[in-house]
Design a protein around this motif. Sequence first.
Motif, PDB file in Angstrom:
ATOM      1  N   ASN A 143       0.819  -1.211   0.000  1.00 31.87           N
ATOM      2  CA  ASN A 143       0.000   0.000   0.000  1.00 31.87           C
ATOM      3  C   ASN A 143       0.857   1.268   0.000  1.00 31.87           C
ATOM      4  O   ASN A 143       1.780   1.405   0.796  1.00 31.87           O
ATOM      5  CB  ASN A 143      -0.927   0.013   1.210  1.00 31.87           C
ATOM      6  CG  ASN A 143      -1.905  -1.149   1.179  1.00 31.87           C
ATOM      7  OD1 ASN A 143      -2.497  -1.427   0.147  1.00 31.87           O
ATOM      8  ND2 ASN A 143      -2.076  -1.825   2.307  1.00 31.87           N
ATOM      9  N   SER A 144       0.492   2.186  -0.875  1.00 33.55           N
ATOM     10  CA  SER A 144       1.217   3.455  -0.975  1.00 33.55           C
ATOM     11  C   SER A 144       0.848   4.418   0.146  1.00 33.55           C
ATOM     12  O   SER A 144       1.569   5.384   0.410  1.00 33.55           O
ATOM     13  CB  SER A 144       0.908   4.122  -2.313  1.00 33.55           C
ATOM     14  OG  SER A 144      -0.452   4.562  -2.339  1.00 33.55           O
ATOM     15  N   ASP A 145      -0.286   4.177   0.796  1.00 31.41           N
ATOM     16  CA  ASP A 145      -0.833   5.066   1.831  1.00 31.41           C
ATOM     17  C   ASP A 145      -1.316   6.398   1.275  1.00 31.41           C
ATOM     18  O   ASP A 145      -1.594   7.333   2.034  1.00 31.41           O
ATOM     19  CB  ASP A 145       0.179   5.326   2.961  1.00 31.41           C
ATOM     20  CG  ASP A 145       0.440   4.075   3.788  1.00 31.41           C
ATOM     21  OD1 ASP A 145      -0.460   3.221   3.871  1.00 31.41           O
ATOM     22  OD2 ASP A 145       1.549   3.945   4.335  1.00 31.41           O
ATOM     23  N   LEU A 146      -1.421   6.489  -0.044  1.00 29.74           N
ATOM     24  CA  LEU A 146      -2.008   7.673  -0.659  1.00 29.74           C
ATOM     25  C   LEU A 146      -3.517   7.506  -0.744  1.00 29.74           C
ATOM     26  O   LEU A 146      -4.007   6.419  -1.064  1.00 29.74           O
ATOM     27  CB  LEU A 146      -1.445   7.902  -2.066  1.00 29.74           C
ATOM     28  CG  LEU A 146       0.048   8.210  -2.179  1.00 29.74           C
ATOM     29  CD1 LEU A 146       0.448   8.295  -3.659  1.00 29.74           C
ATOM     30  CD2 LEU A 146       0.397   9.506  -1.475  1.00 29.74           C
ATOM     31  N   THR A 147      -4.253   8.560  -0.454  1.00 27.40           N
ATOM     32  CA  THR A 147      -5.705   8.521  -0.625  1.00 27.40           C
ATOM     33  C   THR A 147      -6.069   8.621  -2.100  1.00 27.40           C
ATOM     34  O   THR A 147      -6.918   7.890  -2.602  1.00 27.40           O
ATOM     35  CB  THR A 147      -6.371   9.665   0.156  1.00 27.40           C
ATOM     36  OG1 THR A 147      -5.987   9.584   1.522  1.00 27.40           O
ATOM     37  CG2 THR A 147      -7.885   9.577   0.046  1.00 27.40           C
ATOM     38  N   GLU A 148      -5.381   9.521  -2.786  1.00 29.44           N
ATOM     39  CA  GLU A 148      -5.608   9.699  -4.222  1.00 29.44           C
ATOM     40  C   GLU A 148      -4.405  10.425  -4.815  1.00 29.44           C
ATOM     41  O   GLU A 148      -3.904  11.394  -4.241  1.00 29.44           O
ATOM     42  CB  GLU A 148      -6.883  10.500  -4.486  1.00 29.44           C
ATOM     43  CG  GLU A 148      -7.258  10.565  -5.957  1.00 29.44           C
ATOM     44  CD  GLU A 148      -8.626  11.213  -6.156  1.00 29.44           C
ATOM     45  OE1 GLU A 148      -9.084  11.278  -7.309  1.00 29.44           O
ATOM     46  OE2 GLU A 148      -9.224  11.653  -5.150  1.00 29.44           O
ATOM     47  N   MET A 149      -3.935   9.936  -5.956  1.00 27.32           N
ATOM     48  CA  MET A 149      -2.814  10.581  -6.629  1.00 27.32           C
ATOM     49  C   MET A 149      -3.248  11.908  -7.244  1.00 27.32           C
ATOM     50  O   MET A 149      -4.376  12.060  -7.692  1.00 27.32           O
ATOM     51  CB  MET A 149      -2.253   9.663  -7.718  1.00 27.32           C
ATOM     52  CG  MET A 149      -1.584   8.401  -7.196  1.00 27.32           C
ATOM     53  SD  MET A 149      -0.938   7.368  -8.541  1.00 27.32           S
ATOM     54  CE  MET A 149       0.313   8.469  -9.233  1.00 27.32           C
ATOM     55  N   LYS A 150      -2.303  12.858  -7.265  1.00 31.18           N
ATOM     56  CA  LYS A 150      -2.578  14.153  -7.877  1.00 31.18           C
ATOM     57  C   LYS A 150      -2.342  14.103  -9.381  1.00 31.18           C
ATOM     58  O   LYS A 150      -1.705  13.188  -9.894  1.00 31.18           O
ATOM     59  CB  LYS A 150      -1.706  15.224  -7.223  1.00 31.18           C
ATOM     60  CG  LYS A 150      -1.966  15.397  -5.734  1.00 31.18           C
ATOM     61  CD  LYS A 150      -1.014  16.415  -5.140  1.00 31.18           C
ATOM     62  CE  LYS A 150      -1.219  16.542  -3.629  1.00 31.18           C
ATOM     63  NZ  LYS A 150      -0.250  17.483  -3.014  1.00 31.18           N
ATOM     64  N   ASP A 151      -2.801  15.139 -10.063  1.00 24.69           N
ATOM     65  CA  ASP A 151      -2.766  15.141 -11.524  1.00 24.69           C
ATOM     66  C   ASP A 151      -1.364  15.138 -12.099  1.00 24.69           C
ATOM     67  O   ASP A 151      -1.161  14.710 -13.240  1.00 24.69           O
ATOM     68  CB  ASP A 151      -3.540  16.351 -12.074  1.00 24.69           C
ATOM     69  CG  ASP A 151      -5.041  16.222 -11.844  1.00 24.69           C
ATOM     70  OD1 ASP A 151      -5.500  15.076 -11.637  1.00 24.69           O
ATOM     71  OD2 ASP A 151      -5.737  17.250 -11.858  1.00 24.69           O
ATOM     72  N   ASP A 152      -0.370  15.630 -11.355  1.00 22.82           N
ATOM     73  CA  ASP A 152       0.993  15.684 -11.880  1.00 22.82           C
ATOM     74  C   ASP A 152       1.925  14.683 -11.208  1.00 22.82           C
ATOM     75  O   ASP A 152       3.146  14.774 -11.330  1.00 22.82           O
ATOM     76  CB  ASP A 152       1.565  17.100 -11.743  1.00 22.82           C
ATOM     77  CG  ASP A 152       1.572  17.572 -10.292  1.00 22.82           C
ATOM     78  OD1 ASP A 152       0.939  16.905  -9.448  1.00 22.82           O
ATOM     79  OD2 ASP A 152       2.201  18.613 -10.011  1.00 22.82           O
ATOM     80  N   ASP A 153       1.366  13.702 -10.490  1.00 21.02           N
ATOM     81  CA  ASP A 153       2.184  12.719  -9.779  1.00 21.02           C
ATOM     82  C   ASP A 153       2.801  11.703 -10.741  1.00 21.02           C
ATOM     83  O   ASP A 153       2.189  11.310 -11.738  1.00 21.02           O
ATOM     84  CB  ASP A 153       1.349  11.965  -8.744  1.00 21.02           C
ATOM     85  CG  ASP A 153       1.101  12.780  -7.486  1.00 21.02           C
ATOM     86  OD1 ASP A 153       1.645  13.888  -7.402  1.00 21.02           O
ATOM     87  OD2 ASP A 153       0.354  12.303  -6.615  1.00 21.02           O
ATOM     88  N   VAL A 154       4.016  11.282 -10.405  1.00 22.19           N
ATOM     89  CA  VAL A 154       4.683  10.169 -11.082  1.00 22.19           C
ATOM     90  C   VAL A 154       5.162   9.215 -10.003  1.00 22.19           C
ATOM     91  O   VAL A 154       5.825   9.638  -9.049  1.00 22.19           O
ATOM     92  CB  VAL A 154       5.886  10.630 -11.928  1.00 22.19           C
ATOM     93  CG1 VAL A 154       6.588   9.428 -12.554  1.00 22.19           C
ATOM     94  CG2 VAL A 154       5.447  11.604 -13.004  1.00 22.19           C
ATOM     95  N   ILE A 155       4.819   7.932 -10.116  1.00 25.23           N
ATOM     96  CA  ILE A 155       5.327   6.947  -9.166  1.00 25.23           C
ATOM     97  C   ILE A 155       5.924   5.777  -9.918  1.00 25.23           C
ATOM     98  O   ILE A 155       5.519   5.459 -11.038  1.00 25.23           O
ATOM     99  CB  ILE A 155       4.244   6.441  -8.185  1.00 25.23           C
ATOM    100  CG1 ILE A 155       3.249   5.519  -8.887  1.00 25.23           C
ATOM    101  CG2 ILE A 155       3.535   7.569  -7.489  1.00 25.23           C
ATOM    102  CD1 ILE A 155       2.402   4.755  -7.920  1.00 25.23           C
ATOM    103  N   GLN A 156       6.914   5.155  -9.297  1.00 25.17           N
ATOM    104  CA  GLN A 156       7.524   3.947  -9.849  1.00 25.17           C
ATOM    105  C   GLN A 156       7.632   2.904  -8.746  1.00 25.17           C
ATOM    106  O   GLN A 156       7.936   3.231  -7.596  1.00 25.17           O
ATOM    107  CB  GLN A 156       8.930   4.227 -10.389  1.00 25.17           C
ATOM    108  CG  GLN A 156       8.974   4.990 -11.685  1.00 25.17           C
ATOM    109  CD  GLN A 156      10.399   5.176 -12.170  1.00 25.17           C
ATOM    110  OE1 GLN A 156      11.358   4.928 -11.446  1.00 25.17           O
ATOM    111  NE2 GLN A 156      10.551   5.636 -13.407  1.00 25.17           N
ATOM    112  N   TRP A 157       7.386   1.653  -9.128  1.00 26.56           N
ATOM    113  CA  TRP A 157       7.657   0.526  -8.248  1.00 26.56           C
ATOM    114  C   TRP A 157       8.915  -0.156  -8.763  1.00 26.56           C
ATOM    115  O   TRP A 157       9.019  -0.485  -9.947  1.00 26.56           O
ATOM    116  CB  TRP A 157       6.491  -0.457  -8.227  1.00 26.56           C
ATOM    117  CG  TRP A 157       5.353  -0.021  -7.379  1.00 26.56           C
ATOM    118  CD1 TRP A 157       4.219   0.617  -7.774  1.00 26.56           C
ATOM    119  CD2 TRP A 157       5.226  -0.197  -5.958  1.00 26.56           C
ATOM    120  NE1 TRP A 157       3.397   0.865  -6.705  1.00 26.56           N
ATOM    121  CE2 TRP A 157       3.987   0.373  -5.576  1.00 26.56           C
ATOM    122  CE3 TRP A 157       6.036  -0.762  -4.974  1.00 26.56           C
ATOM    123  CZ2 TRP A 157       3.542   0.375  -4.257  1.00 26.56           C
ATOM    124  CZ3 TRP A 157       5.600  -0.758  -3.660  1.00 26.56           C
ATOM    125  CH2 TRP A 157       4.365  -0.194  -3.310  1.00 26.56           C
TER     126      TRP A 157
END
Length: 279
Positions: A143-157
């Motif tokens: 779990n990322s613990d994010l409620t909701e990603m923002k429009d300009d977010d970038v994530i990598q696993w």
Amino acid sequence: MLEIMNYRSTVRSRDSGSLSLARCLTDEVESDESVMEGDSVSLNSDNEMEDDDVIQWRFKNTVIAEINKQADRITVYDDVLDGRFRDRLKLDDQTGSLTITNTTTEHAGVYELQINSEISERFRLIVFVELVSVTKGDSVSLNSDLTEMKDDDVIQWRFGDENTVIAEINKQADRITVYDDVLDGRFRDRLKLDKQTGSLTITNTTTEHAGDYELVMYSGRFSSKVFRVSVYDSVHCCGPTEAVIRLVLSALVGVATVIIVVYEIRSRRAERDQAHIHT
């Protein structure tokens, strides 16, 4: 709608956001150190300090601690970087080694030790958020613990010692990418990304999926968190805590059985003695 892609090519094209994220994580590092969130960790210097040395520890290009031997002064900069190191730093005035107490994911990253303005050593600190156990064949969610990603977010696993990218969400480009063919295809058709939170689920796990998973997030600033996943065969159906509980329960059952047997023996002996008395 997010575009969902299973990337099956050895050549990858990436947008500028992903490239900058990758570049940030490829700094040359001399050694890795890891710690469980909440514990302490020491970044040990191999240098011998001279009487006129000035030693600085830097994190994210910011000086967080300093030793000036000539001035006989030790300084800890508690309030830099939004105070994330406040009351957490300890310096060894003999070796220059740095200890960070009560670590959080905000302390993960690359630390530079500079001696007289020259870079002496680099350390990459990994802060584990969670130790996760799963039985072989089952699914596990990180779990990322994010409620909701923002429009300009970038994530990598990322997975393993080589920090191989296995999945990515780029909200700005409106795209989800799963890199199916990396690492000899061990994750093929097994990865699911939550497009709202960025959480990762691995299905039908095998022992090849055990290891360290790093979630790297860019949302105005870089941050990361690391999960260590253990995959047990069916014969090892439980984690260490549950194994101890089962062992204790087995011992209690054994003790109860002995008590019952002793009670039965004594009862029968008492009955025989009573019969003998009457006779």
